[in-house]
Design a protein around this motif. Structure first.
Motif, PDB file in Angstrom:
ATOM      1  N   GLN A 113     -23.454 -44.609  42.608  1.00 49.77           N
ATOM      2  CA  GLN A 113     -23.092 -44.938  41.231  1.00 49.77           C
ATOM      3  C   GLN A 113     -24.324 -45.172  40.375  1.00 49.77           C
ATOM      4  O   GLN A 113     -24.357 -44.805  39.193  1.00 49.77           O
ATOM      5  CB  GLN A 113     -22.182 -46.168  41.216  1.00 49.77           C
ATOM      6  CG  GLN A 113     -20.795 -45.916  41.799  1.00 49.77           C
ATOM      7  CD  GLN A 113     -20.015 -47.188  42.071  1.00 49.77           C
ATOM      8  OE1 GLN A 113     -20.429 -48.280  41.652  1.00 49.77           O
ATOM      9  NE2 GLN A 113     -18.914 -47.072  42.790  1.00 49.77           N
ATOM     10  N   THR A 114     -25.354 -45.782  40.988  1.00 46.87           N
ATOM     11  CA  THR A 114     -26.616 -45.981  40.282  1.00 46.87           C
ATOM     12  C   THR A 114     -27.214 -44.645  39.852  1.00 46.87           C
ATOM     13  O   THR A 114     -27.841 -44.535  38.797  1.00 46.87           O
ATOM     14  CB  THR A 114     -27.617 -46.744  41.184  1.00 46.87           C
ATOM     15  OG1 THR A 114     -27.089 -48.028  41.481  1.00 46.87           O
ATOM     16  CG2 THR A 114     -28.977 -46.899  40.503  1.00 46.87           C
ATOM     17  N   TYR A 115     -26.995 -43.627  40.695  1.00 49.20           N
ATOM     18  CA  TYR A 115     -27.496 -42.291  40.402  1.00 49.20           C
ATOM     19  C   TYR A 115     -26.517 -41.477  39.560  1.00 49.20           C
ATOM     20  O   TYR A 115     -26.720 -40.288  39.345  1.00 49.20           O
ATOM     21  CB  TYR A 115     -27.789 -41.547  41.699  1.00 49.20           C
ATOM     22  CG  TYR A 115     -28.987 -42.066  42.464  1.00 49.20           C
ATOM     23  CD1 TYR A 115     -29.968 -42.833  41.854  1.00 49.20           C
ATOM     24  CD2 TYR A 115     -29.133 -41.789  43.828  1.00 49.20           C
ATOM     25  CE1 TYR A 115     -31.065 -43.297  42.545  1.00 49.20           C
ATOM     26  CE2 TYR A 115     -30.235 -42.245  44.531  1.00 49.20           C
ATOM     27  CZ  TYR A 115     -31.193 -43.008  43.901  1.00 49.20           C
ATOM     28  OH  TYR A 115     -32.281 -43.458  44.596  1.00 49.20           O
ATOM     29  N   GLY A 116     -25.415 -42.102  39.131  1.00 49.64           N
ATOM     30  CA  GLY A 116     -24.473 -41.437  38.252  1.00 49.64           C
ATOM     31  C   GLY A 116     -23.435 -40.588  38.944  1.00 49.64           C
ATOM     32  O   GLY A 116     -22.816 -39.715  38.317  1.00 49.64           O
ATOM     33  N   GLY A 117     -23.210 -40.826  40.237  1.00 48.54           N
ATOM     34  CA  GLY A 117     -22.252 -40.009  40.973  1.00 48.54           C
ATOM     35  C   GLY A 117     -21.386 -40.829  41.905  1.00 48.54           C
ATOM     36  O   GLY A 117     -21.402 -42.072  41.872  1.00 48.54           O
ATOM     37  N   THR A 118     -20.640 -40.130  42.747  1.00 51.58           N
ATOM     38  CA  THR A 118     -19.782 -40.747  43.753  1.00 51.58           C
ATOM     39  C   THR A 118     -19.971 -40.007  45.067  1.00 51.58           C
ATOM     40  O   THR A 118     -19.921 -38.773  45.101  1.00 51.58           O
ATOM     41  CB  THR A 118     -18.295 -40.678  43.340  1.00 51.58           C
ATOM     42  OG1 THR A 118     -18.126 -41.353  42.091  1.00 51.58           O
ATOM     43  CG2 THR A 118     -17.409 -41.333  44.392  1.00 51.58           C
ATOM     44  N   LEU A 119     -20.195 -40.744  46.140  1.00 54.59           N
ATOM     45  CA  LEU A 119     -20.377 -40.129  47.453  1.00 54.59           C
ATOM     46  C   LEU A 119     -19.043 -39.608  47.960  1.00 54.59           C
ATOM     47  O   LEU A 119     -18.050 -40.334  47.971  1.00 54.59           O
ATOM     48  CB  LEU A 119     -20.942 -41.165  48.430  1.00 54.59           C
ATOM     49  CG  LEU A 119     -21.336 -40.662  49.826  1.00 54.59           C
ATOM     50  CD1 LEU A 119     -22.507 -39.696  49.746  1.00 54.59           C
ATOM     51  CD2 LEU A 119     -21.679 -41.841  50.741  1.00 54.59           C
ATOM     52  N   SER A 120     -19.011 -38.346  48.383  1.00 49.06           N
ATOM     53  CA  SER A 120     -17.766 -37.746  48.852  1.00 49.06           C
ATOM     54  C   SER A 120     -17.379 -38.279  50.227  1.00 49.06           C
ATOM     55  O   SER A 120     -18.217 -38.799  50.969  1.00 49.06           O
ATOM     56  CB  SER A 120     -17.904 -36.225  48.924  1.00 49.06           C
ATOM     57  OG  SER A 120     -18.771 -35.848  49.984  1.00 49.06           O
ATOM     58  N   VAL A 121     -16.103 -38.145  50.555  1.00 52.30           N
ATOM     59  CA  VAL A 121     -15.609 -38.565  51.866  1.00 52.30           C
ATOM     60  C   VAL A 121     -16.314 -37.779  52.972  1.00 52.30           C
ATOM     61  O   VAL A 121     -16.711 -38.333  53.996  1.00 52.30           O
ATOM     62  CB  VAL A 121     -14.080 -38.371  51.950  1.00 52.30           C
ATOM     63  CG1 VAL A 121     -13.590 -38.633  53.371  1.00 52.30           C
ATOM     64  CG2 VAL A 121     -13.372 -39.295  50.967  1.00 52.30           C
ATOM     65  N   ALA A 122     -16.492 -36.481  52.776  1.00 49.90           N
ATOM     66  CA  ALA A 122     -17.133 -35.640  53.796  1.00 49.90           C
ATOM     67  C   ALA A 122     -18.568 -36.074  54.035  1.00 49.90           C
ATOM     68  O   ALA A 122     -19.022 -36.143  55.189  1.00 49.90           O
ATOM     69  CB  ALA A 122     -17.083 -34.173  53.372  1.00 49.90           C
TER      70      ALA A 122
END
Length: 214
Positions: A25-34
Motif C-alpha cells: 500500500q505504501t508503494y501504491g498497490g496491493t499484493l496479489s493472492v498468488a
C-alpha cells in the motif's frame, strides 16, 4: 528434530500478511493472492523480488523494502505471536525425550531473537537463521547446516515444515519430512508425510518416519 518456525511452530504468517500488504500500500498497490502464496517460506531477498514484480515495480530497491518489512514485523512479533495447534506439546515432548533439536528458519536473526521469547531459548540446541547461510530454502543448505551443527546425520533427522519451499529444502537435504500446511495447501509428494495439524503428531509417528525413510 528440525523445526521450521513461521507457520509451523508459530502462527506468524498472518503477521507477515499485515506487513507485506502495508508495504504494498505504501508503494501504491496491493499484493496479489498468488504472489503472497509464492512468498511463503522464501528468504527476504526472494520475497521482495516477488513483491516488487507483482506490483509492477521491479526497479524498487530490495534492501530498502527488506528494511521496512523487518522493522514492521519486529513490531508485530512483539505483540502478536501465537503457537500453532499442537506445536508447543510436540516440541515439549521432543525436548523431554532429549532429542537433539534445531530451529531452521528463513527469518533473520533479529526477528528470531524476538520469537525465541515465545518459543523458549532452551527449546533448541541449534538455531539456523536465513541471514546466516549462503543459500536459503528451497536450497538444502539450511537443513544440512543444522544437522552438521547437531552432529547428527541428516538421514537420521525429521524436518517439520508448512511450505512447499521448506519441504523442498528438507527433501533435498535428505531428511525425513513431515508437512503440516498452514496458509497454503501443499501438493502431496512421494516420501513426505502430511498432516492437517501437529495435534496428530507424536514421538511414535516421528520415529516411524525415520524407519520408513530407511
Amino acid at each position: 528434530m528440525l523445526f521450521d518456525m513461521d507457520g509451523t511452530l508459530v502462527d506468524s504468517e498472518q503477521l507477515w500478511d499485515v506487513a507485506l500488504q502495508e508495504l504494498a500500500q505504501t508503494y501504491g498497490g496491493t499484493l496479489s493472492v498468488a504472489a503472497r502464496r509464492a512468498i511463503v517460506g522464501t528468504g527476504m531477498a526472494d520475497s521482495m523480488r516477488i513483491l516488487h514484480e507483482d506490483l509492477g515495480q521491479p526497479h524498487r530497491d530490495p534492501a530498502a523494502s527488506a528494511a521496512w518489512i523487518n522493522a514492521r514485523i519486529l513490531e508485530l512479533f512483539r505483540t502478536g505471536l501465537q503457537w500453532r495447534p499442537g506445536a508447543l506439546a510436540l516440541l515439549a515432548a521432543v525436548r523431554a525425550a532429549r532429542i537433539p533439536t534445531a530451529l531452521v528458519t528463513s527469518s533473520g536473526r533479529a526477528l528470531v531473537e524476538i520469537a525465541l521469547d515465545t518459543l523458549g531459548r532452551d527449546s533448541f540446541d541449534v538455531v539456523v537463521c536465513g541471514d546466516e547461510v549462503d543459500s536459503t530454502k528451497p536450497h538444502p543448505e539450511p537443513y544440512l547446516t543444522a544437522a552438521r551443527l547437531l552432529d547428527v546425520p541428516i538421514e537420521r533427522c525429521v524436518a517439520i515444515e508448512d511450505s512447499a519451499t521448506g519441504v523442498a529444502s528438507a527433501v533435498a537435504a535428505g531428511a525425513a519430512v513431515l508437512a503440516v500446511p498452514a496458509e497454503v495447501p501443499l501438493t502431496p509428494r512421494d516420501g513426505v508425510h502430511q498432516l492437517e495439524s501437529l495435534l496428530a503428531a507424536d514421538l511414535e509417528l516421528l520415529a516411524g518416519l525415520l524407519t520408513r525413510a530407511r
